[in-house]
Design an enzyme around this catalytic site. Structure first.
Site, PDB file in Angstrom:
ATOM      1  N   TYR A 483       0.881  -1.173   0.000  1.00  0.00           N
ATOM      2  CA  TYR A 483       0.000   0.000   0.000  1.00  0.00           C
ATOM      3  C   TYR A 483       0.921   1.226   0.000  1.00  0.00           C
ATOM      4  O   TYR A 483       0.917   2.032   0.929  1.00  0.00           O
ATOM      5  CB  TYR A 483      -0.914   0.017   1.223  1.00  0.00           C
ATOM      6  CG  TYR A 483      -1.994  -1.040   1.238  1.00  0.00           C
ATOM      7  CD1 TYR A 483      -2.231  -1.872   0.146  1.00  0.00           C
ATOM      8  CD2 TYR A 483      -2.805  -1.214   2.358  1.00  0.00           C
ATOM      9  CE1 TYR A 483      -3.228  -2.832   0.171  1.00  0.00           C
ATOM     10  CE2 TYR A 483      -3.807  -2.175   2.390  1.00  0.00           C
ATOM     11  CZ  TYR A 483      -4.005  -2.990   1.304  1.00  0.00           C
ATOM     12  OH  TYR A 483      -4.995  -3.942   1.336  1.00  0.00           O
ATOM     13  N   ARG A 484       1.702   1.357  -1.022  1.00  0.00           N
ATOM     14  CA  ARG A 484       2.781   2.340  -1.124  1.00  0.00           C
ATOM     15  C   ARG A 484       2.291   3.736  -0.754  1.00  0.00           C
ATOM     16  O   ARG A 484       1.253   4.189  -1.228  1.00  0.00           O
ATOM     17  CB  ARG A 484       3.315   2.343  -2.542  1.00  0.00           C
ATOM     18  CG  ARG A 484       4.449   3.316  -2.770  1.00  0.00           C
ATOM     19  CD  ARG A 484       5.771   2.789  -2.304  1.00  0.00           C
ATOM     20  NE  ARG A 484       6.182   1.671  -3.135  1.00  0.00           N
ATOM     21  CZ  ARG A 484       7.269   0.943  -2.909  1.00  0.00           C
ATOM     22  NH1 ARG A 484       8.031   1.210  -1.869  1.00  0.00           N
ATOM     23  NH2 ARG A 484       7.586  -0.054  -3.708  1.00  0.00           N
TER      24      ARG A 484
END
Length: 542
Positions: A483-484
């Site tokens: 979930y950059r």
């Protein structure tokens, strides 16, 4: 149900025009010529190599670049463009691309599916080349030995389909979005709706192939256990170019059950009641049961012109409807699950349903999973957190009030427990195991292409993240690599590179960060494989 793969919606035709007419970086034709000449020298290939190397002047360049951009925030006239895009057709092309990018001293960005939420597989503030792996998508399934070899450019949908072709009672634990690429997904952990039964994708990876900084192809034996450990949860792009993973298939029943139940703050059993009980049940229930919780501000049906919060429980149970109804009648009575709310399907149909719960009504076939084309991408922002202690009723009431005030940003709560609590935090580079009740994804999508809208919605997500500080993990506040989120730190790779890397690295990797740094320093001491949040090297003090 809105698609749980939250990355796709419409964008404007104007963006396509602006993109085509613009060029944030003017390509130097000598780079193209030099790179192509180098590739010819270092590639044993009958391919016409000019067909797999695209300069900005190539008419196909915009299409090749845009095909795997999944976030419209990074598809504008101002977005930096690569000098070249290389689309390898065979492994030797990857080897040559690594050697030649080093030779011309240009950064190499590696893209397998383009779902990085911050776009760092296809953008950079320095001159760069994209190595786009979409052609490397061969999947070989061996049901007798219950394994498969999957190339990094394959999508999850293709993986699921190829397994289903060979067996109706095998599957693999990975994500619910079928267009996500294997390379980034697996190497960052690989989170899906069977993790409570079988763990993450990386917990079921038994071998891999990677091209290292010298252009060598290494498998598990030749790379060694340290590097094999690192690319299972540490992100492959810090260490080399992942070519393929060998995965262990898992058994699935002939019949599984899916369902969706919704409540709001205005129903008899309120969303607050539901979430309170969900926190007790979802991480502790039967490990065959995955109860995802979606929380979203929506328009009230009771008081016009106001908003409420909708809570939706979306579930997969590896078994029949009667059994899951019986389990949840006892454990989760506030859910009020009835058999008529459940749908019994094959595992492959559950994959379709999780991507779009109208798929069964629409008569979608498993072949749908082979479609890797996304019409266009939405503007989006994502963030993540981990919750280790249940949130109180008062806390939930306050959070819901803030969600309504902000207006659009929602949550996805993904429960842990089961197999996730049985695997040591240092078994792979992915550290978030026992002690976590659930993971949070902050999620907001929008269609307005204006800069003002982008600023507004990204600020909404940041503010909600700030409001959640008292309720989530601390010291460090943990985050999920896939979930950059560049808000939690970036690396400029100067003299303070380690310290900058530790800011985000401790959040993503916890106690595993220092081991990752040591491995990185050993296998890529000059830090060729780097991005805004890659694992840094230890700088020599000599």
């Amino acid at each position: 149900m809105a698609k749980l793969c939250l990355a796709y919606f419409s964008t404007t035709f104007l963006l396509l025009i602006l993109f085509t007419l613009s060029s944030a970086q003017t390509p130097d034709s000598s780079i193209y010529d030099t790179f192509l000449q180098c590739l010819t020298q270092h590639t044993n290939s009958s391919t016409q190599l000019s067909n797999i190397v695209f300069a900005q002047t190539n008419p196909s360049f915009p299409t090749v670049l845009q095909n795997y951009i999944r976030n419209a925030r990074f598809n504008t006239s101002q977005t930096p463009k690569p000098l070249l895009i290389v689309t390898p057709l065979q492994e030797s092309h990857v080897q040559g691309a690594v050697i030649c990018a080093k030779s011309v001293k240009v950064q190499l960005k590696i893209r397998s599916g383009g779902h990085d939420y911050e776009g760092i597989s296809y953008i950079s503030d320095e001159p760069f080349i994209i190595l786009d792996l979409f052609n490397l998508r061969t999947i070989t399934v061996d049901i007798k030995n219950e394994v498969a070899v999957v190339q990094a450019g394959a999508t999850l949908g293709e993986v699921y389909y190829r397994i289903w072709e060979k067996s109706k009672v095998h599957g693999f634990p990975a994500g619910v979005c079928p267009t996500v690429g294997v390379g980034g997904h697996f190497s960052g952990g690989g989170y899906g709706n069977m993790l409570r039964k079988y763990g993450l994708s990386v917990d079921n990876v038994i071998d891999a192939q990677i091209v290292d900084v010298k252009g060598n192809i290494l498998d598990r034996k030749s790379m060694g256990e340290d590097l094999f450990w690192a690319i299972r949860g540490g992100g492959g792009a810090s260490f080399g170019v992942i070519l393929s993973f060998t995965i262990k298939l898992v058994p699935v029943p002939e019949t599984v059950t899916v369902f969706r139940v919704e409540k709001t703050l205005e129903t008899n059993v309120t969303a607050t009641d539901l979430v309170l009980q969900w926190q007790q049940v979802a991480p502790n229930t039967d490990d065959r049961l995955f109860l995802r919780l979606l929380l979203q501000p929506v328009s009230s049906r009771v008081v016009k012109g106001t908003k409420t919060v909708r809570a939706s429980v979306v579930a997969l149970f590896l078994g029949g409807a009667d059994e899951v109804v019986s389990i949840l009648e006892k454990e989760f009575p506030l859910l009020g699950l009835k058999k008529e709310s459940c749908t019994e399907v094959s595992w492959i149909d559950s994959v379709l349903w999780w991507n779009d719960d109208e798929s069964l009504i629409n008569g979608d076939k498993p072949e749908t999973l082979l479609d890797r084309n996304v019409n266009s991408a939405s503007f989006l922002k994502r963030k993540s957190d981990y919750v280790q202690n249940a949130i109180s009723r008062d806390g939930l009431v306050w959070i819901f009030q803030k969600m309504i005030e902000l207006g659009k940003t929602g949550f996805v709560f993904n429960p842990y427990g089961g197999k996730m609590g049985e695997i040591s935090p240092d078994a792979t580079a992915f550290p978030h195991r026992k002690g976590n009740l659930f993971k949070i994804q902050y999620s907001v999508n929008w269609d307005d292409p204006s800069a003002g809208a982008g600023q507004n919605f990204t600020n909404q997500a940041k503010r909600l993240y700030s409001y959640m500080t008292p309720f989530v993990s601390k010291n460090p506040r943990r985050a999920f690599l896939n979930y950059r989120d560049l808000d939690i730190g970036v690396n400029n790779f100067g003299k303070n590179s380690f310290e900058e890397g530790e800011v985000y690295g401790s959040k993503y990797f916890s106690e595993n960060f220092k081991r990752l740094v040591n491995i990185k320093t050993k296998v890529d001491p000059d830090n060729f494989f780097r991005n805004e949040q890659s694992v840094p090297v230890l700088l020599s003090t000599a």
